[in-house]
Design an enzyme around this catalytic site. Sequence first.
Site, PDB file in Angstrom:
ATOM      1  CG  HIS A  32      -4.275   0.395  -8.376  1.00 27.98           C
ATOM      2  ND1 HIS A  32      -5.612   0.256  -8.124  1.00 27.98           N
ATOM      3  CD2 HIS A  32      -3.798   1.289  -7.477  1.00 27.98           C
ATOM      4  CE1 HIS A  32      -5.936   1.060  -7.124  1.00 27.98           C
ATOM      5  NE2 HIS A  32      -4.861   1.689  -6.711  1.00 27.98           N
ATOM      6  CG  HIS A  52      -2.099   0.847   1.239  1.00 29.08           C
ATOM      7  ND1 HIS A  52      -2.403   1.699   0.211  1.00 29.08           N
ATOM      8  CD2 HIS A  52      -3.037   1.075   2.210  1.00 29.08           C
ATOM      9  CE1 HIS A  52      -3.475   2.412   0.544  1.00 29.08           C
ATOM     10  NE2 HIS A  52      -3.879   2.055   1.752  1.00 29.08           N
ATOM     11  CG  ASP A  71       2.755   4.660  -4.060  1.00 29.28           C
ATOM     12  OD1 ASP A  71       2.564   5.761  -3.519  1.00 29.28           O
ATOM     13  OD2 ASP A  71       2.059   3.658  -3.815  1.00 29.28           O
TER      14      ASP A  71
HETATM   15  C1  LIG Z   1      -0.943  -3.237  -5.890  1.00 31.30           C
HETATM   16  C2  LIG Z   1      -0.991  -4.756  -5.965  1.00 31.30           C
HETATM   17  C3  LIG Z   1      -0.889  -5.347  -4.559  1.00 31.30           C
HETATM   18  C4  LIG Z   1      -2.316  -5.157  -6.584  1.00 31.30           C
HETATM   19  O1  LIG Z   1      -2.208  -6.470  -6.863  1.00 31.30           O
HETATM   20  P1  LIG Z   1      -3.394  -7.518  -7.028  1.00 31.30           P
HETATM   21  O2  LIG Z   1      -4.535  -6.960  -7.774  1.00 31.30           O
HETATM   22  O3  LIG Z   1      -3.669  -8.107  -5.703  1.00 31.30           O
HETATM   23  O4  LIG Z   1      -2.671  -8.511  -7.987  1.00 31.30           O
HETATM   24  P2  LIG Z   1      -1.817  -9.781  -7.548  1.00 31.30           P
HETATM   25  O5  LIG Z   1      -0.915  -9.481  -6.409  1.00 31.30           O
HETATM   26  O6  LIG Z   1      -2.797 -10.900  -7.393  1.00 31.30           O
HETATM   27  O7  LIG Z   1      -0.942 -10.001  -8.850  1.00 31.30           O
HETATM   28  C5  LIG Z   1      -1.463 -10.513 -10.089  1.00 31.30           C
HETATM   29  C6  LIG Z   1      -0.275 -10.917 -10.965  1.00 31.30           C
HETATM   30  O8  LIG Z   1       0.435  -9.738 -11.346  1.00 31.30           O
HETATM   31  C7  LIG Z   1       1.763  -9.790 -10.836  1.00 31.30           C
HETATM   32  N1  LIG Z   1       2.093  -8.461 -10.329  1.00 31.30           N
HETATM   33  C8  LIG Z   1       1.251  -7.599  -9.694  1.00 31.30           C
HETATM   34  N2  LIG Z   1       1.923  -6.500  -9.383  1.00 31.30           N
HETATM   35  C9  LIG Z   1       3.177  -6.667  -9.822  1.00 31.30           C
HETATM   36  C10 LIG Z   1       4.326  -5.863  -9.802  1.00 31.30           C
HETATM   37  N3  LIG Z   1       4.304  -4.656  -9.226  1.00 31.30           N
HETATM   38  N4  LIG Z   1       5.464  -6.322 -10.366  1.00 31.30           N
HETATM   39  C11 LIG Z   1       5.504  -7.531 -10.945  1.00 31.30           C
HETATM   40  N5  LIG Z   1       4.443  -8.347 -10.992  1.00 31.30           N
HETATM   41  C12 LIG Z   1       3.302  -7.917 -10.430  1.00 31.30           C
HETATM   42  C13 LIG Z   1       1.734 -10.806  -9.707  1.00 31.30           C
HETATM   43  O9  LIG Z   1       3.001 -11.394  -9.471  1.00 31.30           O
HETATM   44  C14 LIG Z   1       0.741 -11.797 -10.239  1.00 31.30           C
HETATM   45  O10 LIG Z   1       1.364 -12.578 -11.214  1.00 31.30           O
HETATM   46  P3  LIG Z   1       1.051 -14.154 -11.346  1.00 31.30           P
HETATM   47  O11 LIG Z   1      -0.431 -14.207 -11.654  1.00 31.30           O
HETATM   48  O12 LIG Z   1       1.938 -14.597 -12.450  1.00 31.30           O
HETATM   49  O13 LIG Z   1       1.376 -14.724  -9.997  1.00 31.30           O
HETATM   50  C15 LIG Z   1       0.179  -5.278  -6.829  1.00 31.30           C
HETATM   51  O14 LIG Z   1       0.076  -4.819  -8.148  1.00 31.30           O
HETATM   52  C16 LIG Z   1       1.537  -4.916  -6.215  1.00 31.30           C
HETATM   53  O15 LIG Z   1       2.016  -5.621  -5.334  1.00 31.30           O
HETATM   54  N6  LIG Z   1       2.173  -3.824  -6.698  1.00 31.30           N
HETATM   55  C17 LIG Z   1       3.424  -3.383  -6.126  1.00 31.30           C
HETATM   56  C18 LIG Z   1       3.175  -2.602  -4.844  1.00 31.30           C
HETATM   57  C19 LIG Z   1       2.603  -1.221  -5.130  1.00 31.30           C
HETATM   58  O16 LIG Z   1       3.091  -0.523  -5.989  1.00 31.30           O
HETATM   59  N7  LIG Z   1       1.593  -0.855  -4.348  1.00 31.30           N
HETATM   60  C20 LIG Z   1       0.971   0.458  -4.439  1.00 31.30           C
HETATM   61  C21 LIG Z   1      -0.425   0.345  -4.963  1.00 31.30           C
HETATM   62  S1  LIG Z   1      -1.120   1.960  -5.220  1.00 31.30           S
END
Ligand SMILES: CC(C)(COP(=O)(O)OP(=O)(O)OC[C@H]1O[C@@H](n2cnc3c(N)ncnc32)[C@H](O)[C@@H]1OP(=O)(O)O)[C@@H](O)C(=O)NCCC(=O)NCCS
Length: 383
Positions: free
Chosen positions: A268, A229, A319
């Site tokens: 996201h 987050h 971010d």
């Molecule tokens: C924000 C976030 C948690 C949302 O994720 P989500 O909708 O829950 O998606 P998931 O975590 O289930 O990821 C789905 C797929 O995308 C990939 N993925 C998601 N974000 C990724 C990232 N930043 N870098 C690389 N791969 C990513 C995951 O590894 C997963 O791949 P897989 O299906 O091969 O295992 C995720 O994109 C993330 O961790 N981003 C980085 C942290 C960040 O920038 N947070 C700020 C948000 S405003």
Amino acid sequence: MSSASEDNFFPGLEGVVSNETAIADMQGTEGQGGLAYRGYAIEDLAEKVSYEEAAFLLLHGDLPTQSQLDEFNGRLRASRSIPDSLVSLFRAVPSNVHPMDTLRTGVSVLAHYDQDVNADPKDHDANVRKAERLIAQMATAVAAAARIARGQDPIAPRADLSHAANFLYMLNGSEPSPAETDAFDLSLTLYAEHELNASTFAARVTASTLSDIHSAIVSAVGTLKGALHGGANERSWEVLERVGAPDHAEQWIKDALARKERIMGFGHRVYKTGDPRAVILKRHCQLVAKEIGDDRWERTAEPIERAVTEQKGLPPNVDWPSARLYHYLKIEVPIYTPIFAMARVAGWAAHVIEQLDSNRLMRPRARYVGAPQRSVKPITERG
Ligand SMILES: CC(C)(COP(=O)(O)OP(=O)(O)OC[C@H]1O[C@@H](n2cnc3c(N)ncnc32)[C@H](O)[C@@H]1OP(=O)(O)O)[C@@H](O)C(=O)NCCC(=O)NCCS
């Protein structure tokens, strides 16, 4: 009793609609995705309003008139001081404590000194007054704690400066340039509100028990801290530092993606085609980089952004550019997330007030996957 069956099991609550809100809309025009605060598109707000106007909009329902803004600014500026006992506490905490932990404690301490401390948690007007004071005080708390962590004395707030300029002044001891103030102010406006993200949800869950607004904001600060987050803005900067220079970016990101690394600042849960805040802030990062005459980090960020977007289908979130902007403003990395918190408090507070104005206790169910029912053996028979 509500059921906890497979049919209504949504891990991470993905896609679940748990609230109605009049504060933020992420549908965009024609459902294309976007962001609007109380009906005003973020692109429009980013161009035309200050953080104070955005905060007023979130708390009071519409943009202020000039006289409403003058009065709001007067109230915020009069509330900027924090109690001496909180400054003493900041001096007393161990030096290795993360500033988000210090801020979480800070908000809790501020509750004890609030003039409406014993107001009914559902008292709308008292909650608005508390929210306005928190917006003003959290900025002072972040700056004071940051200076103390550096071994410096805190700097008293100035009533002649805007919220953004006063924060940078309290942090650095010198007045920021108009361009620095504008860029920082914009980042606060973009961070101010974002519908039912994890920290806002945490705040609403706390409020839904009829707890008080400070307790709800403490829950939100703790939730924002995590790397998935708000903590992502600090981690985004670490990505750029690890890459080091534009020449290394292409190879670095190729290797990182091959290792299946999660690249902070990308992806996201709701936006799947792009975060509008990242688009707006990227433009301003480029302008500030130009002004300081060093576009190294813009050139480093670009190939990473292209590769993650093209190869993983994950565009940057807010971010990603905010980390660079704060670096250009010479802000230390550990307070990137506290800055996010001191901006988001406007949105958190608006949601807490909306929750308390029309409350229903939040109490979802869990699907049980543990041991079947069994009887308790006396301790002598447990092996
Ligand atoms: C924000 C976030 C948690 C949302 O994720 P989500 O909708 O829950 O998606 P998931 O975590 O289930 O990821 C789905 C797929 O995308 C990939 N993925 C998601 N974000 C990724 C990232 N930043 N870098 C690389 N791969 C990513 C995951 O590894 C997963 O791949 P897989 O299906 O091969 O295992 C995720 O994109 C993330 O961790 N981003 C980085 C942290 C960040 O920038 N947070 C700020 C948000 S405003």
